[in-house]
Design a protein around this motif. Structure first.
Motif, mmCIF file in Angstrom:
data_model
loop_
_atom_site.group_PDB
_atom_site.id
_atom_site.type_symbol
_atom_site.label_atom_id
_atom_site.label_comp_id
_atom_site.label_asym_id
_atom_site.label_seq_id
_atom_site.Cartn_x
_atom_site.Cartn_y
_atom_site.Cartn_z
ATOM 1 N N ASP A 114 16.032 -43.933 -6.635
ATOM 2 C CA ASP A 114 16.627 -43.276 -7.847
ATOM 3 C C ASP A 114 17.325 -41.721 -7.049
ATOM 4 N N HIS A 150 11.064 -52.043 -19.889
ATOM 5 C CA HIS A 150 9.920 -51.456 -20.150
ATOM 6 C C HIS A 150 8.777 -52.181 -19.130
ATOM 7 N N THR A 152 9.751 -41.809 -10.622
ATOM 8 C CA THR A 152 11.081 -41.756 -10.289
ATOM 9 C C THR A 152 10.939 -42.281 -8.723
ATOM 10 N N ARG A 169 -0.204 -48.213 -19.835
ATOM 11 C CA ARG A 169 0.488 -47.062 -19.496
ATOM 12 C C ARG A 169 1.939 -47.125 -18.953
ATOM 13 N N GLU A 170 3.041 -46.847 -19.646
ATOM 14 C CA GLU A 170 4.273 -47.395 -19.402
ATOM 15 C C GLU A 170 4.700 -46.245 -18.082
ATOM 16 N N HIS A 179 6.830 -44.421 -15.640
ATOM 17 C CA HIS A 179 8.231 -43.727 -15.637
ATOM 18 C C HIS A 179 8.627 -43.208 -14.234
ATOM 19 N N VAL A 192 8.514 -50.497 -11.004
ATOM 20 C CA VAL A 192 9.308 -50.323 -11.930
ATOM 21 C C VAL A 192 10.149 -51.731 -12.024
#
Length: 425
Positions: free
Chosen positions: A409, A394, A405, A400-401, A403, A128
């Protein structure tokens, strides 16, 4: 004491697989790295690969659009010096998979990627943060073993290993690590094992019949050194002191091996020799405090001075905290930003954490730049990616993005709201 929930201890890595699709990132300033920046550019992703990059790109009607107006678009970052996925908790032996015992400090046959953990809690924070490719390298001893390139896709260990091996890893600056009394003895051991590997390669049949002298390393270690002596696999030696770097250059000349220098605190002192020998250097720019007598000449201008001398530079962590290679691999962009602050050209610094390591380690056909046909590893940044306050908005890995966690987080959410019965001290 509140009861810890099980979900906090398990990383959220299990997600429904995302089908490859067509994505258009529009309006941002695109830095392909392989060419000049493109104002108000478009990056078109199709089926996990880059389909087009430019200003005049036809966008299919069914494409998912990502508005990057006012933002910066770059390739995914490449960190060339990590133990990501093979070292989770330094104090727990079961999570340390970065070294092998070897014989007299020789573990050339050790393949570090065999111990990688694709479910490591340290991988999602790297993803990320815009790190999409890493090199994992073993450590310890004179010859630590072989390194590999990992693509930080979600999946199995086999899915993640992009190329292996990519380098033979060793060091010549710390004799005490292998019980040597001096640098001269350490270099003697290195030359001895290279001589033995050369002799083994010429007399394998005799070796199998026990008709050779005794060698200083095991058969598997000698076999693993064959590609190094043939010039098909580089020898990556960690060396900080200028005289150690010169010794490494002499060994490389004597045995005809391709050399990479890592650490390289005093490399600026011998920049002309490194450039003349076409030897790439891996170094950082966050630290100017010597960590040993071998690095008394360390300076934050090192990367910039090397690059201006014509040396191929890959930026890695050198902040001295001991965790940049495993826990904070994302900090490599801050190293690059610091290198710019201390004289390195901005384009060179961005290249040093994208295309240059991809080229050096043989994966530039897939990652490291935004070019048609390459894997769609793309990051949209809120601003200059070399600035500390900039955030990745992004991150795409192979189209593929991301996402996922992260554990960070989860901890933030857990303690953002205190329970009703909590009493402040």
């Amino acid at each position: 004491m509140p009861r810890m929930t099980r979900t906090l201890l398990i990383p959220l890595l299990i997600a429904a697989p995302l089908r490859a699709q067509t994505i258009a990132i529009t309006g941002g300033t695109v830095y392909p790295v392989s060419g000049p920046p493109i104002q108000r550019g478009i990056v078109l992703i199709r089926d996990g690969r880059i389909a087009a990059v430019g200003t005049d790109v036809a966008i299919p009607a069914d494409a998912q659009r990502v508005d990057a107006m006012g933002k910066i678009v770059t390739p995914g970052l490449v960190n060339a010096a990590t133990q990501l996925s093979v070292l989770d908790i330094g104090a727990v032996q079961a999570t340390r998979n970065v070294s092998a015992r070897g014989r007299e400090g020789i573990a050339a046959a050790f393949t570090v990627w065999d111990g990688l953990n694709p479910a490591s809690v340290l991988i999602p924070p790297a993803r990320v943060a815009g790190i999409t490719t890493v090199v994992i390298a073993p450590r310890g001893g004179l010859l630590s073993g072989q390194a590999a390139v990992l693509h930080l896709v979600e999946g199995t260990a086999a899915d993640m290993v992009m190329r292996s091996p990519v380098a033979m890893v060793g060091q010549i600056g710390a004799p005490q690590q292998v019980g040597a009394q001096s640098r001269g003895e350490l270099l003697l051991r290195l030359r001895e094992v290279l001589e033995d590997a050369r002799a083994y390669g010429r007399r394998k049949a005799d070796y199998e019949r026990a008709q050779t002298r005794q060698f200083s390393a095991s058969r598997l270690d000698l076999e693993a050194l064959g590609p190094v002596l043939e010039g098909r696999e580089p020898l990556m030696l960690e060396a900080d002191r200028a005289s150690d770097i010169e010794s490494a250059l002499k060994v490389a000349r004597d045995y005809g091996v391709k050399l990479i220098i890592s650490g390289a605190a005093e490399a600026w002192m011998v920049a002309d020799k490194l450039a003349a020998a076409h030897v790439p250097v891996m170094t950082g720019a966050m630290n100017n405090i010597p960590s040993s007598f071998s690095s008394l000449g360390t300076r934050q201008e090192n990367a910039g001075l090397l690059r201006r001398a014509g040396v191929t530079v890959m930026i890695i962590g050198n902040a001295g905290g001991g965790d940049e290679d495993a826990f904070n691999v994302r900090n490599v962009r801050f190293e690059a930003g610091n290198a710019v602050a201390y004289g390195m050209a901005r384009d060179d610094a961005l290249r040093a954490i994208t295309m240059t390591p991809a080229e050096v380690f043989g994966v530039a056909d897939r990652v490291g730049s935004l070019q048609v046909g390459k894997d769609a590893d793309v990051v949209v940044w809120s601003g200059d990616p070399l600035e500390f306050a900039t955030q990745p908005e992004h991150v795409f890995i192979r189209g593929r993005e991301v996402h996922a966690t992260t554990r960070q987080d989860q901890l933030e959410q857990r303690y953002k709201s205190l329970p009703p019965n909590y009493r402040r001290p």
